[in-house]
Every structure is written in C-alpha cells, then in structure tokens.
Design a protein around this motif. Structure first.
Motif, PDB file in Angstrom:
ATOM      1  N   ASN A 295      -6.975  -1.690   5.012  1.00 45.18           N
ATOM      2  CA  ASN A 295      -6.285  -1.654   3.719  1.00 45.18           C
ATOM      3  C   ASN A 295      -6.149  -0.261   3.147  1.00 45.18           C
ATOM      4  OD1 ASN A 295      -5.842  -4.438   3.426  1.00 45.18           O
ATOM      5  ND2 ASN A 295      -8.007  -4.708   2.919  1.00 45.18           N
ATOM      6  N   GLU A 297      -4.855   3.585   2.633  1.00 41.23           N
ATOM      7  CA  GLU A 297      -3.520   4.168   2.698  1.00 41.23           C
ATOM      8  C   GLU A 297      -3.461   5.268   3.761  1.00 41.23           C
ATOM      9  OE1 GLU A 297      -0.354   6.041  -0.495  1.00 41.23           O
ATOM     10  OE2 GLU A 297      -2.224   5.194  -1.247  1.00 41.23           O
ATOM     11  N   ASP A 334      -2.199  -2.177  11.258  1.00 41.70           N
ATOM     12  CA  ASP A 334      -2.837  -2.728  10.041  1.00 41.70           C
ATOM     13  C   ASP A 334      -2.430  -1.906   8.829  1.00 41.70           C
ATOM     14  OD1 ASP A 334      -4.269  -4.604  11.472  1.00 41.70           O
ATOM     15  OD2 ASP A 334      -6.134  -3.430  11.520  1.00 41.70           O
ATOM     16  N   LYS A 338       1.300  -2.260   5.795  1.00 46.13           N
ATOM     17  CA  LYS A 338       1.062  -2.594   4.384  1.00 46.13           C
ATOM     18  C   LYS A 338       1.972  -1.803   3.446  1.00 46.13           C
ATOM     19  CE  LYS A 338      -3.109  -4.927   5.090  1.00 46.13           C
ATOM     20  NZ  LYS A 338      -3.737  -4.431   6.325  1.00 46.13           N
ATOM     21  N   GLU A 383       3.458  -8.269  12.605  1.00 50.46           N
ATOM     22  CA  GLU A 383       3.843  -7.051  11.863  1.00 50.46           C
ATOM     23  C   GLU A 383       4.695  -6.113  12.711  1.00 50.46           C
ATOM     24  OE1 GLU A 383       0.824  -8.145  12.357  1.00 50.46           O
ATOM     25  OE2 GLU A 383      -0.379  -8.141  10.511  1.00 50.46           O
TER      26      GLU A 383
END
Ligand SMILES: *[C@@H]1O[C@H](CO)[C@@H](O)[C@H](O)[C@H]1NC(C)=O
Ligand SMILES: *[C@@H]1O[C@H](CO)[C@@H](O)[C@H](O)[C@H]1NC(C)=O
Ligand SMILES: *[C@@H]1O[C@H](CO)[C@@H](O)[C@H](O)[C@H]1NC(C)=O
Ligand SMILES: *[C@@H]1O[C@H](CO)[C@@H](O)[C@H](O)[C@H]1NC(C)=O
Ligand SMILES: [Zn+2]
Length: 525
Positions: A295, A297, A334, A338, A383
């Motif tokens: 999660n 950045e 991952d 996002k 994804e």
C-alpha cells in the motif's frame, strides 16, 4: 508408436507394432528426462494444426486504450537462448522438452526487431535499451541521448546532443505510476535507460567518472535527484548510493560502498519522500521486502552491493537474502496498480546476459526461467490483465550461442550430443556439447569432455575463439506482445518501433498530440 524411457543409466526404446513390442536398451549416462512420446501418427499433427488455425482465426483484436504497460526485457535473450531455455524447462518438468512452451511463448503477437545501434552492427544494452525506451537509436554505450553524443565525452555530448524523454517520463506526465525492476544494479544500462541521460553507461557512480570538465551527473544521482517520483525501484547496486565511509549492510564490508562525494543517496531518497508526506519504504534484504506493505506509494529496494545473484545461486533469507524477479514484479504491481491512472513498469532479467558473457549457459538459462516466471506472475494478476495492460516481452540483443549437432530427441540439453548409437564424436574422436559459444573465456584447444559433468552450473560451455568475455550477437530478436494494440507487433521492425507501439497503445508521448493521433484524442475503444 515409439516410446523412449530412461531407467537409471539405460535408455529403453520400445517400439510398438500392433501387438508386438520390440525393446532395445542402450547404455547412456546423460539423457535427460522421463518419457518421450514421439508423434509418429501423422493425423495427430494434422488435427492439431487445424485446431491451431481456428484458434488463431477466432482471436479478437484488442483496440482499447492501455491503462498499463509492462515492458519485460530479457537481457541478451536471443532466439537460441529461448529455445534452449524452453527445452530445459520442459526437461525439468519431466518431458523431452523440445515441444514445451515458455509462458511468454503463449502471447498472441510477435515480430522481429533489428538491434543494430547507430555506430555498431552488434549493439550493447545501453544503445538498445535507449532504442526501446526513447524510440531513438543512438551510439554504443550512450543512454538517453541522441546520436550526436560522443561516448565518454561529457562536454561535447551536453553541448550537441539532445536529452531524450523516455516512455517512463511520458507515462508520468499522464499521472501514471512508474516502476523499474531489475536483477542488475539499478544504475546498470537497461534500467538506467528508463530515466538517465549520459555519454557513458559506465558512469554509474561518481567513482566511475574521471572526467570533471563538464557538469555531468553520475547515474545514481540522476535517479535520486532528477527522478524523485518513480514509485518503485527494485534491484541491486547499493554501492553507488552509499558513501565509501559506510559499511555495506549486507556484507559488512567498507569497500563495498563506493561514493567518493560523501553522500548517502538512500538517506536523501528517504528524506525527499518524507517531505512529500507520502508513504514509503526502503528495504535491502528479502525478509524486509516480504514484510513491506503493497500500500506504500514509494518503494526502494537495493538487495546487493552490486548485481543481484543469478537465480540459481540466490539466497532467500538473512542479510544477503534476495527476492526473486517474480516476487519483485508482484510487489511492483501491488504498488503501481493502486494509482488512479495506471502505470508503466520495466522488468529486466539482467543476468541472462552475464551468464552468457562467462560462457556459463546453465546460469543464463535458469535466469531465463526466473524471467519467464516473472512474466507469468504478472500474467496471473487481474491488475495486469490483457484487458487493461499491454505486456511486451523482448530481448535487447542476442549472444553468440548455438544449439549444435543432431542430438536425439529428449537429450539433456546441458549434456553431450548423443544419438541412438551413443556419444557422437567430432573428426578427432572427441564428444561435444549440445550448447556452444562462438567465443568467450572458456576457449581451450584440447578439451575432452568424455568424463566431464557438463551439467553443473559452473561448467563453461566450449567457445570457438578466445575472448575475455563472450560477445553479443548481431541478429534480430523476437518481440512478444499481449493486450491493447498488441496486434501492431507483427512483421519486421527497427527496435525503436517498440516505444511507439507502447505509446500508441496507452495514448501517451507523441500520441497525446491530436495531430499525431486523432484516434487517441477522440477516445479509442
Ligand atoms: C570532447 O569533444 C570536444 C569537441 O566538442 C573536444 O574538443 C574534446 O577534446 C573532447 N574531449 C575528450 C576527452 O575527448
Ligand atoms: C506535508 O505536511 C506538512 C504538515 O502537515 C505541510 O506543512 C506540508 O506543506 C506538506 N507537504 C506537502 C508536499 O504536501
Ligand atoms: C515488519 O514490519 C513491521 C511493521 O512495519 C515492523 O515493525 C517490523 O520491524 C518489520 N520486520 C522486519 C523483519 O522488517
Ligand atoms: C552432474 O552435475 C549435476 C548438477 O550438479 C548433478 O545433479 C549430477 O548428479 C552430476 N552427475 C554426475 C554423474 O556426477
Ligand atoms: Zn552484455
């Protein structure tokens, strides 16, 4: 039907004629795998061929706009390398190997790419990665600058050559997240072509730059100072980021840290991310890496002082534990997926090239399998499904690597050439390996391989001429593609074409301009 099966050191050939079975046993020491079912029945080939044609006929073209782009580069992964790796992969699965498929060989579309660079018939990884990532061919050893750059001449290149934007920069401009994953030092030619501009690919750290006549920045500084918004950077190469007064955390050795300017670029990266109020992590071994949340950045992972290990030598825990290329690819996806606007990811299987330069074919081929696993890892995720993601798999250049002789089907690809009569010998009565190099450090005139175990990772496969390192090869490489606009990958092209296919697929770079692409600006579906 003929079935060949291996039993200890004996090869049994069973020939079935109706009810009668003839069995012949041959002594062998080096034939690979379990069971080989020869398709002697012609109608089976014809049935499969017809099915294959209908499968191709019924394929839909995907003309959507790609949200994401993944470019997989197998460094030095020429056609022979892929063929040998495909056979090895099949043999590791207990098959004869020749009819196996690597994961990326199931991709929908392929083309050939011409790899020559501006000044050489056979290129290096800097000029070819620049071709694929900027869409401009340049000179040997140049990164991210056009053909007016003169190798090793900083002031000349700064004055006369244009710094080229890369597909990574074009993706960033549209708010896409970006990532670079490599098993080489992250400052090495292929990853550096995604973000740097330099007149010599060897200027990875300040310690490599003798020349002080102009304001050229080493590649590690360009990464940290000029590219602060790359979200994911995973690979090796801590040595160009840590001051030479600091011990390397993995090896504990002071000589493994090389910056002479006293700067700690990792610390600078961390403080920049802190100042952006973002979420971020820096990790330097696999245990930490596995523990990092997807999660964040920003993620910086530098897993070795220099290049990461060959996959076959890789440690998986402790201070020198390293993640696999597929683990890094998964973590990158991952994080990148996002973002709101999609992503661009470069994944390099770097050490295929290094194995070959040392004539260590087994190391190179196992790294192809690790690379293929990374492509598969990405391919198994929603994804990065072909609905939203253009995936391209290619090589930057080839190697002078050959599959020779007339080995019997199912022969151990790392072994000696054998046929039904046993070992095949040359005019001097010596057996020879299936895999060969045209040149390299392993050259010896008088070698008898009869009692040598050629299947160990450290065995250097024979070379025809003596050179310090085995060289690249100059023939075309294959480009495989899947996802939006991947049908543009067909025919024979300059290597630079890859950049424009990626850009068109995602409507970025030159295709943002409506005059270049009315289709992109009117919203392609
Ligand atoms: C770099 O190129 C310039 C010409 O632009 C030349 O005068 C100079 O000698 C070159 N420097 C080196 C180190 O080759
Ligand atoms: C980060 O947060 C601090 C304190 O909340 C604020 O003063 C600063 O402007 C923020 N910086 C950025 C780049 O958003
Ligand atoms: C794993 O992550 C947690 C939470 O970020 C941290 O407290 C812990 O020290 C980490 N463990 C390792 C081995 O890095
Ligand atoms: C040859 O080397 C391979 C790989 O290390 C090993 O598995 C095999 O047992 C060796 N063969 C012999 C006959 O020693
Ligand atoms: Zn190379």
């Amino acid at each position: 039907m003929v079935i060949i099966s291996k039993n200890g050191d004996y090869l049994g050939v069973f020939v079935y004629f109706g009810y009668i079975t003839i069995c012949v046993s041959l002594p062998v020491t080096n034939i690979a795998s379990g069971k080989l079912e020869l398709q002697t029945d012609g109608s089976k080939w014809s049935r499969e061929g017809v099915d294959e044609v209908y499968r191709m006929v019924n394929k839909q073209t995907n003309t959507k706009v790609a949200k994401n782009i993944i470019l997989f580069i197998g460094d030095g992964m020429g056609v022979t390398t892929m063929t040998a790796a495909r056979i090895l992969d099949g043999q590791l699965k207990g098959q004869s190997g020749e009819d196996n498929k690597l994961y990326f060989e199931t991709y929908d579309h392929t083309s050939l790419a011409k790899t020559y660079c501006l000044d050489k018939m056979t290129p290096d990884s800097a000029s070819t990665a620049t071709a694929m990532l900027t869409g401009v061919k340049t000179n040997y050893k140049i990164l991210g600058m056009d053909g007016n750059a003169v190798v090793n001449n900083c002031s000349h290149s700064m004055k006369y050559s244009q710094k080229l934007q890369t597909i990574l920069h074009w993706a960033q401009k549209l708010g896409k997240r970006t990532g670079i994953v490599s098993t080489a030092r992250v400052t090495h030619a292929t990853p550096a072509a995604a973000y740097s501009h330099t007149a010599n690919r060897d200027w990875e750290g300040d310690v490599n730059m003798e020349q002080q006549d102009a304001p050229c920045k080493d590649i590690a500084r360009q990464l940290i100072e000029d590219n602060p918004t790359i979200n994911v950077i995973l690979g090796g190469g801590r040595r160009h980021f840590l001051p030479n007064t600091m011990r390397d955390p993995g090896t504990g050795r002071i000589e493994d840290s090389q910056r002479a300017d006293g700067r700690d670029l990792i610390k600078e990266w961390l403080s920049d991310k802190r100042s952006r109020n973002s979420t971020y992590s820096y990790v330097w071994n696999r245990d930490q890496f596995l523990n990092v949340s997807g999660n964040k950045e920003y993620l910086l992972g530098l897993f070795s002082s220099s290049h990461m290990s060959y996959d076959i030598d890789r440690r998986t825990s402790g201070k020198q534990g390293e993640p696999s290329l597929s683990e890094m690819t998964n973590k990158a996806i991952d994080i990148l997926s996002k973002g709101q606007n999609g992503y661009f990811l470069l994944v390099e299987g770097a050490r295929i090239d290094h194995g070959h330069h040392d004539n260590k074919a087994k190391k190179a081929l196992y790294d192809v399998l690790a690379f293929d696993n990374a492509v598969k890892a990405a391919g198994s995720r929603p994804e990065s499904s072909p609905d939203t993601t253009l995936s391209i798999v290619t090589a930057d250049h080839s190697h002078v690597f050959n599959i020779v002789g007339y080995p019997q089907r199912g022969s151990d690809v790392l072994g000696l050439v054998r046929d039904t009569g046993g070992l095949v010998t040359d005019q001097n009565g010596k057996p020879y390996t299936i895999l060969h190099y045209s040149n390299g450090p392993s050259y010896t005139q008088n070698i008898n391989l009869r009692y040598v175990n050629t299947t160990t990772a450290w065995f250097p496969f024979p070379a025809g001429y003596s050179t310090q390192y085995e060289t690249h090869g100059g023939e075309d490489v294959v480009v495989y593609a899947k996802g939006p606009m991947s049908h543009l990958v067909r025919g024979s092209h300059e290597q630079t074409y890859i950049t424009y296919v990626m850009a068109y697929s995602a409507c970025i770079g030159p295709f943002l301009d409506p005059s270049n692409s009315p289709v992109c600006s009117s919203g392609r579906v």
